[in-house]
Motif scaffolding. Structure first.
Motif, short mmCIF file in Angstrom:
data_model
loop_
_atom_site.label_atom_id
_atom_site.label_comp_id
_atom_site.label_asym_id
_atom_site.label_seq_id
_atom_site.Cartn_x
_atom_site.Cartn_y
_atom_site.Cartn_z
N ASP A 45 23.58 26.64 -20.40
CA ASP A 45 23.28 25.91 -19.18
C ASP A 45 21.91 26.31 -18.64
O ASP A 45 21.44 27.43 -18.85
CB ASP A 45 24.36 26.17 -18.14
CG ASP A 45 25.62 25.35 -18.39
OD1 ASP A 45 25.56 24.39 -19.18
OD2 ASP A 45 26.66 25.67 -17.78
N ASP A 148 19.79 13.47 -14.89
CA ASP A 148 20.55 14.05 -13.79
C ASP A 148 21.53 13.00 -13.25
O ASP A 148 21.38 12.49 -12.15
CB ASP A 148 19.61 14.52 -12.68
CG ASP A 148 20.35 15.22 -11.56
OD1 ASP A 148 21.51 15.61 -11.77
OD2 ASP A 148 19.77 15.36 -10.47
N THR A 150 25.84 11.24 -14.15
CA THR A 150 27.12 11.44 -14.82
C THR A 150 27.21 10.58 -16.07
O THR A 150 27.00 9.36 -16.01
CB THR A 150 28.28 11.08 -13.87
OG1 THR A 150 28.19 11.91 -12.71
CG2 THR A 150 29.62 11.30 -14.55
N LYS A 210 25.59 17.52 -18.69
CA LYS A 210 25.00 18.15 -17.52
C LYS A 210 23.52 18.38 -17.80
O LYS A 210 23.15 18.97 -18.81
CB LYS A 210 25.70 19.49 -17.24
CG LYS A 210 25.16 20.25 -16.04
CD LYS A 210 25.88 21.59 -15.88
CE LYS A 210 25.32 22.38 -14.70
NZ LYS A 210 25.96 23.72 -14.58
N ARG A 213 21.50 21.21 -19.91
CA ARG A 213 22.44 21.91 -20.81
C ARG A 213 22.07 21.65 -22.27
O ARG A 213 21.83 20.51 -22.67
CB ARG A 213 23.87 21.45 -20.54
CG ARG A 213 24.90 21.99 -21.52
CD ARG A 213 26.31 21.60 -21.09
NE ARG A 213 26.76 22.45 -19.98
CZ ARG A 213 27.86 22.22 -19.27
NH1 ARG A 213 28.60 21.15 -19.51
NH2 ARG A 213 28.19 23.05 -18.30
#
Length: 251
Positions: A45, A148, A150, A210, A213
């Motif tokens: 991450d 950035d 979903t 994410k 990541r």
């Protein structure tokens, strides 16, 4: 903008890219041992601190259908500097986690930006099931999530009839024979992305999308994107499921 101006702008963007794709050091990798085989999957991450230049670059280049694979979307070449920087930061980690013999050397196979854009009704039969990249023992996918927003996770599956999680040279023929009846049964039904477990493929792990990541996993694991039709089927690099994909073989 003239052609020469466009070329100068792109050269400037590449210069900016080299300075702005910053690795967040020290790295903080997590090793997930997944499935019955306890295969290591590396998740880092906040691998990068700023992706804006890389995102801007993706917005200025042409994406095209990848005719060499079954990827359900379009791809464009990653900048060489980005690929080199990523590999420089993680190559020793890959050798250590996967216990790769030191005499073998990394050979990049393909480096892409990727965007899913195929509507489900247009999918081929093979695009409707989990897949593996190659049976090679030291072939790895390095996947970074860039936007950035979903989007669908990357999921890993076991083939229920055989119990296989990884497809190797030793079991590949048997896997294809065992998978063929399902492909034949699937063909007449309306096409859709594979996002749920069933009696043929059981999901046992997923890595969520994410920004920043980085995920590293063996290419012979059965895997698939859990495509969200509301957010993922999008050719726009600013809003779609934009990823950076680096495929390497260690031989």
């Amino acid at each position: 903008m003239t052609s020469s101006q466009s070329q100068r702008q792109r050269a400037q963007d590449m210069k900016n890219l080299d300075s702005l794709v910053l690795i967040n050091k020290p790295l903080n990798p997590e090793i997930h041992y997944i499935g019955e085989l306890q295969t290591p999957v590396i998740v880092i991450d906040d691998f990068t601190t700023d992706l804006s230049a890389l995102q801007n670059y993706a917005n200025q280049i042409d994406f095209n259908l990848d005719k060499g694979s079954y990827y359900p979307g379009v791809r464009a070449k990653l900048p060489r500097d980005y690929v080199i920087e990523v590999l420089n930061q993680v190559f020793q980690l890959i050798y250590d986690v996967y216990k790769i013999p030191k005499n073998l050397r990394i050979k990049p196979q393909a480096t892409y930006f990727s965007l899913i854009n195929r509507p489900p009704e247009s999918l081929t039969t093979l695009q409707r099931i989990p897949h593996f990249d190659t049976p090679a023992p030291y072939y790895f996918a390095l996947l970074q999530y860039l936007n950035d927003s979903t989007h669908g996770a990357t999921a890993f599956f076991k083939h229920q009839p055989t119990g296989y999680e990884r497809i190797t040279q030793a079991n590949m023929d048997n896997y294809f024979r065992a998978a063929e009846p399902y492909l034949q049964a699937l063909a007449p039904f309306p096409a859709k992305y594979f996002v749920d477990s069933n009696e043929y493929y059981q999901q046992y792990h997923q890595v969520d999308y994410k920004q920043h990541r980085l995920v590293i996993y063996p290419g012979n694991l059965l895997h698939s994107t859990l495509v969200d039709q509301q957010t993922d089927i999008d050719s726009n690099p600013s809003s779609g499921r934009l990823t950076a994909n680096i495929f390497i073989n260690v031989t």
